[in-house]
Design a protein around this motif. Structure first.
Motif, PDB file in Angstrom:
ATOM      1  N   GLY A 169       9.994  17.264  -9.281  1.00 43.48           N
ATOM      2  CA  GLY A 169      10.255  15.536  -8.992  1.00 43.48           C
ATOM      3  C   GLY A 169       9.476  15.016  -8.152  1.00 43.48           C
ATOM      4  N   TYR A 170       8.920  15.801  -7.019  1.00 41.89           N
ATOM      5  CA  TYR A 170       8.031  15.526  -6.089  1.00 41.89           C
ATOM      6  C   TYR A 170       6.701  15.200  -6.737  1.00 41.89           C
ATOM      7  N   ALA A 171       6.181  16.187  -7.725  1.00 47.19           N
ATOM      8  CA  ALA A 171       4.749  16.104  -8.624  1.00 47.19           C
ATOM      9  C   ALA A 171       4.753  14.525  -9.339  1.00 47.19           C
ATOM     10  N   ALA A 172       5.928  14.260  -9.613  1.00 45.00           N
ATOM     11  CA  ALA A 172       5.741  12.742 -10.166  1.00 45.00           C
ATOM     12  C   ALA A 172       5.154  11.635  -9.323  1.00 45.00           C
ATOM     13  N   ALA A 173       5.019  11.837  -8.095  1.00 46.46           N
ATOM     14  CA  ALA A 173       4.222  11.135  -7.425  1.00 46.46           C
ATOM     15  C   ALA A 173       2.801  11.052  -7.463  1.00 46.46           C
ATOM     16  N   LEU A 174       2.335  12.209  -7.857  1.00 43.73           N
ATOM     17  CA  LEU A 174       0.848  12.477  -8.150  1.00 43.73           C
ATOM     18  C   LEU A 174       0.366  11.646  -9.446  1.00 43.73           C
ATOM     19  N   MET A 175       1.360  10.925 -10.345  1.00 44.11           N
ATOM     20  CA  MET A 175       1.095  10.704 -11.430  1.00 44.11           C
ATOM     21  C   MET A 175       1.554   9.087 -11.455  1.00 44.11           C
ATOM     22  N   ASP A 176       2.496   8.746 -10.598  1.00 43.79           N
ATOM     23  CA  ASP A 176       2.832   7.370 -10.735  1.00 43.79           C
ATOM     24  C   ASP A 176       1.906   6.241  -9.893  1.00 43.79           C
ATOM     25  N   SER A 178       0.804  -1.332   0.000  1.00 45.88           N
ATOM     26  CA  SER A 178       0.236   0.041  -0.031  1.00 45.88           C
ATOM     27  C   SER A 178       0.827   1.261  -0.259  1.00 45.88           C
ATOM     28  N   TYR A 179       1.044   1.830  -1.153  1.00 42.15           N
ATOM     29  CA  TYR A 179       1.983   3.105  -1.254  1.00 42.15           C
ATOM     30  C   TYR A 179       1.437   4.276  -0.493  1.00 42.15           C
ATOM     31  N   ALA A 180       2.287   5.040   0.063  1.00 39.60           N
ATOM     32  CA  ALA A 180       1.995   6.154   0.760  1.00 39.60           C
ATOM     33  C   ALA A 180       1.423   7.246  -0.389  1.00 39.60           C
ATOM     34  N   GLU A 181       0.289   7.962   0.234  1.00 39.33           N
ATOM     35  CA  GLU A 181      -0.296   8.892  -0.497  1.00 39.33           C
ATOM     36  C   GLU A 181       0.520  10.215  -0.489  1.00 39.33           C
ATOM     37  N   PRO A 182       0.641  11.047  -1.387  1.00 41.77           N
ATOM     38  CA  PRO A 182       1.482  12.170  -1.470  1.00 41.77           C
ATOM     39  C   PRO A 182       1.142  13.211  -0.390  1.00 41.77           C
ATOM     40  N   GLY A 183      -0.183  13.398   0.023  1.00 40.61           N
ATOM     41  CA  GLY A 183      -0.290  14.402   1.106  1.00 40.61           C
ATOM     42  C   GLY A 183       0.249  13.873   2.314  1.00 40.61           C
ATOM     43  N   ASN A 184      -0.101  12.539   2.632  1.00 42.22           N
ATOM     44  CA  ASN A 184       0.710  11.774   3.879  1.00 42.22           C
ATOM     45  C   ASN A 184       2.435  12.328   3.872  1.00 42.22           C
ATOM     46  N   ARG A 185       2.708  11.970   2.790  1.00 44.14           N
ATOM     47  CA  ARG A 185       4.282  12.266   2.710  1.00 44.14           C
ATOM     48  C   ARG A 185       4.715  13.983   2.679  1.00 44.14           C
ATOM     49  N   VAL A 186       3.947  14.694   2.242  1.00 43.53           N
ATOM     50  CA  VAL A 186       3.866  15.975   2.717  1.00 43.53           C
ATOM     51  C   VAL A 186       3.918  16.373   4.113  1.00 43.53           C
ATOM     52  N   GLY A 187       3.094  15.866   5.044  1.00 43.88           N
ATOM     53  CA  GLY A 187       3.061  16.065   6.352  1.00 43.88           C
ATOM     54  C   GLY A 187       4.393  15.306   6.887  1.00 43.88           C
TER      55      GLY A 187
END
Length: 156
Positions: free
Chosen positions: A117-124, A9-18
């Motif tokens: 480079g962080y935005a890539a997580a939104l599409m991957d 279960s991959y971490a969501e970008p919002g959680n990574r920002v937190g």
């Protein structure tokens, strides 16, 4: 990237920002401690022109030491661990020291230009950033991974 995407279960970008914000607060405190030690403990004058490169180098080293040590030793920085995430290899194995250092240094590339480079997580589909791709890592949400296991697995 992963052999068995159904298991992770991959971490969501919002959680990574937190997690990043929590870590930024933690290592800002660490940098302040280094600064205070250099100024008051070592007696360096802030107005001394030789002081600024030392302070910048100390802050840079503290940042990478924080990321590298926690990621290699515990599987994630305190911010990630606090929010139930862990950095692993795509097969779920530990990252190790070399890959953790590579990931910390490569994160600078994710920041340029404008954090794309962080935005890539939104599409991957695996939510990988540029530094994850370059260092062959993924960030998994351990809390969701554990709660998604069937009840029979806990009974064994």
């Amino acid at each position: 990237m992963s052999d068995s995407p159904a298991r992770m279960s991959y971490a969501e970008p919002g959680n990574r920002v937190g997690a990043k914000l929590a870590d930024m607060a933690a290592y800002t405190g660490l940098r302040a401690l280094i600064h205070a030690t250099l100024v008051y403990g070592a007696g360096l004058a802030v107005k001394d022109p030789k002081f600024m490169p030392l302070l910048l180098a100390g802050g840079w080293a503290a940042h990478h030491a924080y990321d590298t040590v926690f990621t290699a030793w515990l599987g994630g920085t305190p911010g990630k661990l606090l929010l139930g995430m862990r950095v692993t290899r795509p097969d779920g194995g530990p990252v190790g020291w070399r890959r953790a250092l590579c990931r910390s240094l490569a994160e600078w590339l994710s920041r340029l230009p404008l954090g794309l480079g962080y935005a890539a997580a939104l599409m991957d589909p695996e939510r990988c950033t540029l530094h994850d791709v370059l260092c062959d890592t993924v960030v998994v949400d351990v809390s969701r991974q554990q709660s998604s296991q069937p009840e029979s697995a806990h009974a064994l």
